[in-house]
Design an enzyme around this catalytic site. Structure first.
Site, PDB file in Angstrom:
ATOM      1  N   CYS A  31       0.869  -1.182   0.000  1.00 28.76           N
ATOM      2  CA  CYS A  31       0.000   0.000   0.000  1.00 28.76           C
ATOM      3  C   CYS A  31       0.907   1.234   0.000  1.00 28.76           C
ATOM      4  O   CYS A  31       2.114   1.129   0.236  1.00 28.76           O
ATOM      5  CB  CYS A  31      -0.876   0.006   1.257  1.00 28.76           C
ATOM      6  SG  CYS A  31       0.127   0.088   2.755  1.00 28.76           S
ATOM      7  N   HIS A  93       2.837   1.742  12.022  1.00 27.12           N
ATOM      8  CA  HIS A  93       1.804   1.483  13.038  1.00 27.12           C
ATOM      9  C   HIS A  93       1.681   2.598  14.069  1.00 27.12           C
ATOM     10  O   HIS A  93       0.692   2.648  14.800  1.00 27.12           O
ATOM     11  CB  HIS A  93       2.125   0.203  13.809  1.00 27.12           C
ATOM     12  CG  HIS A  93       2.317  -1.004  12.952  1.00 27.12           C
ATOM     13  ND1 HIS A  93       1.458  -1.336  11.939  1.00 27.12           N
ATOM     14  CD2 HIS A  93       3.269  -1.969  12.970  1.00 27.12           C
ATOM     15  CE1 HIS A  93       1.877  -2.444  11.363  1.00 27.12           C
ATOM     16  NE2 HIS A  93       2.976  -2.854  11.950  1.00 27.12           N
ATOM     17  N   GLU A 145      -0.374  -0.833  16.457  1.00 33.33           N
ATOM     18  CA  GLU A 145      -1.254   0.280  16.056  1.00 33.33           C
ATOM     19  C   GLU A 145      -2.306   0.547  17.129  1.00 33.33           C
ATOM     20  O   GLU A 145      -2.607   1.698  17.455  1.00 33.33           O
ATOM     21  CB  GLU A 145      -1.940  -0.048  14.709  1.00 33.33           C
ATOM     22  CG  GLU A 145      -2.880   1.063  14.278  1.00 33.33           C
ATOM     23  CD  GLU A 145      -3.707   0.703  13.051  1.00 33.33           C
ATOM     24  OE1 GLU A 145      -3.182   0.071  12.128  1.00 33.33           O
ATOM     25  OE2 GLU A 145      -4.899   1.070  13.038  1.00 33.33           O
ATOM     26  N   SER A 281       1.987  -5.449   3.049  1.00 35.55           N
ATOM     27  CA  SER A 281       3.423  -5.413   3.371  1.00 35.55           C
ATOM     28  C   SER A 281       4.223  -6.382   2.506  1.00 35.55           C
ATOM     29  O   SER A 281       5.355  -6.717   2.841  1.00 35.55           O
ATOM     30  CB  SER A 281       3.618  -5.734   4.857  1.00 35.55           C
ATOM     31  OG  SER A 281       2.912  -6.901   5.204  1.00 35.55           O
TER      32      SER A 281
HETATM   33  S1  SF4 Z   1       0.265   1.515   6.181  1.00 29.51           S
HETATM   34 FE1  SF4 Z   1      -1.520   0.568   7.122  1.00 29.51          FE
HETATM   35  S2  SF4 Z   1      -2.976   2.260   7.423  1.00 29.51           S
HETATM   36 FE2  SF4 Z   1      -1.427   2.983   5.993  1.00 29.51          FE
HETATM   37  S3  SF4 Z   1      -2.328   2.611   3.958  1.00 29.51           S
HETATM   38 FE3  SF4 Z   1      -1.051   0.813   4.505  1.00 29.51          FE
HETATM   39  S4  SF4 Z   1      -2.449  -0.664   5.457  1.00 29.51           S
HETATM   40 FE4  SF4 Z   1      -3.456   1.349   5.449  1.00 29.51          FE
END
Ligand code: SF4
Length: 308
Positions: A31, A93, A145, A281
């Protein structure tokens, strides 16, 4: 052969091979919050080559990426007690406020890679407490988190891990809810259905992040299309584990593995449609590596046997 990277090791989203179709989820892998954090870590390591750079906890739940960062001189510590100088990087987090205070008191340089979407959860939790609501955090009480969010809210609140756990609690009249960013939307709906008859007023901030929602929806769609789903990513990654749960909820045979080498040939027996997805991740090249391994296994399974 060059090391696999996103640039030189890309495979198509659907791969056909001898009657086997391998489908890749539309949304899968890193992400933007994780990409941002990794860029910050690499930039910090490059800029402070003479300094010792540590992350407070593994920067992401992916052992291979963490090993690769170690080769660049970035190691991981469990607590601030382990260091007295240098640079510490706060991972996506986030952490409770006292961790920043302790790092500053020790004279450490702090690089804050908390995902902005996690910062938003922390702010919403604080807002609910300030408005007089009893805070409920829907998430894993052991997850960093959630620990960080609770800390930013003044350490007052109830953490609910499973919706059904809410039945064991007494709640005051006014309850405010925030959600760990990687939770499942359906599970949040279950929790709210249980809370509704137990409280007079509920204020909810649905803080599940968009990349999580996109990956879960894509995994669900994929699970409908295929007979088997392989989820690749760290076993310690909650968003990756949730992807596997989403696929199993759809009744699809699902395996969660950390790397391509764990893929077993027997999982392909009688299978014509197989899906691959990955948590936030997991780097894209790990998914591509897995697809290459599946292709290799499938090719060997259908290759004609040599004459004896
Ligand atoms: S780091 Fe965590 S909160 Fe941020 S976009 Fe990625 S999954 Fe979502």
């Amino acid at each position: 052969m060059p090391a696999p990277t996103m640039e030189n090791y890309h495979v198509a989203d659907t791969v056909q091979l001898n009657g086997l179709t391998i489908r890749k989820a539309v949304h899968a892998g890193y992400c933007w919050g994780v990409e941002r954090a990794l860029e910050m870590v690499e930039e910090t390591a490059a800029a402070r080559a003479d300094d010792r750079v540590r992350t407070l906890g593994p920067v992401i739940h992916n052992p291979r990426v963490v090993e690769s960062l170690e080769r660049q001189g970035v190691s991981s510590i469990d607590t601030l007690d382990e260091i007295d100088s240098g640079t510490v990087i706060i991972r996506t987090h986030g952490v409770p406020p006292e961790v920043y205070e302790k790092a500053t008191a020790k004279g450490l340089d702090v690089v804050d890679a908390t995902c902005p979407l996690v910062t938003l959860v922390q702010r919403k939790a604080r807002q609910l407490v300030d408005e007089g609501y009893h805070l409920v955090i829907f998430g894993n009480p052991q997850h960093p988190e959630v620990i960080g969010t609770l800390g930013h809210a003044g350490a007052s609140g109830t953490v609910i891990q499973r919706p059904e756990d809410a039945r064991q609690h007494q709640f005051p009249k006014r309850v405010g809810v925030v959600v760990q960013t990687t939770q499942e939307t359906e599970r949040l709906s279950e929790l709210l259905a249980i809370l509704a008859p137990r409280c007079k007023e509920i204020k909810v901030f649905n803080t599940i992040c968009n990349p999580t929602i996109e990956r879960q929806e894509a995994a669900r769609e994929l699970a409908h299309q295929v007979e088997v789903v392989i989820v690749v990513g760290g076993k310690g990654s909650s968003n990756t584990r949730h992807l596997a749960e989403v696929c199993r909820e759809e009744g699809t045979r699902t395996y969660h593995i950390e790397n391509a080498a764990e893929f077993e040939a027997s999982w392909l027996e009688g299978v014509r449609e197989l899906g691959v997805t990955a948590g936030a991740s997991t780097p894209g090249w790990m998914m591509d590596e897995l697809i290459e391994r599946i292709r290799g296994v499938a090719a060997r399974a259908t290759a004609p046997r040599p004459a004896t």
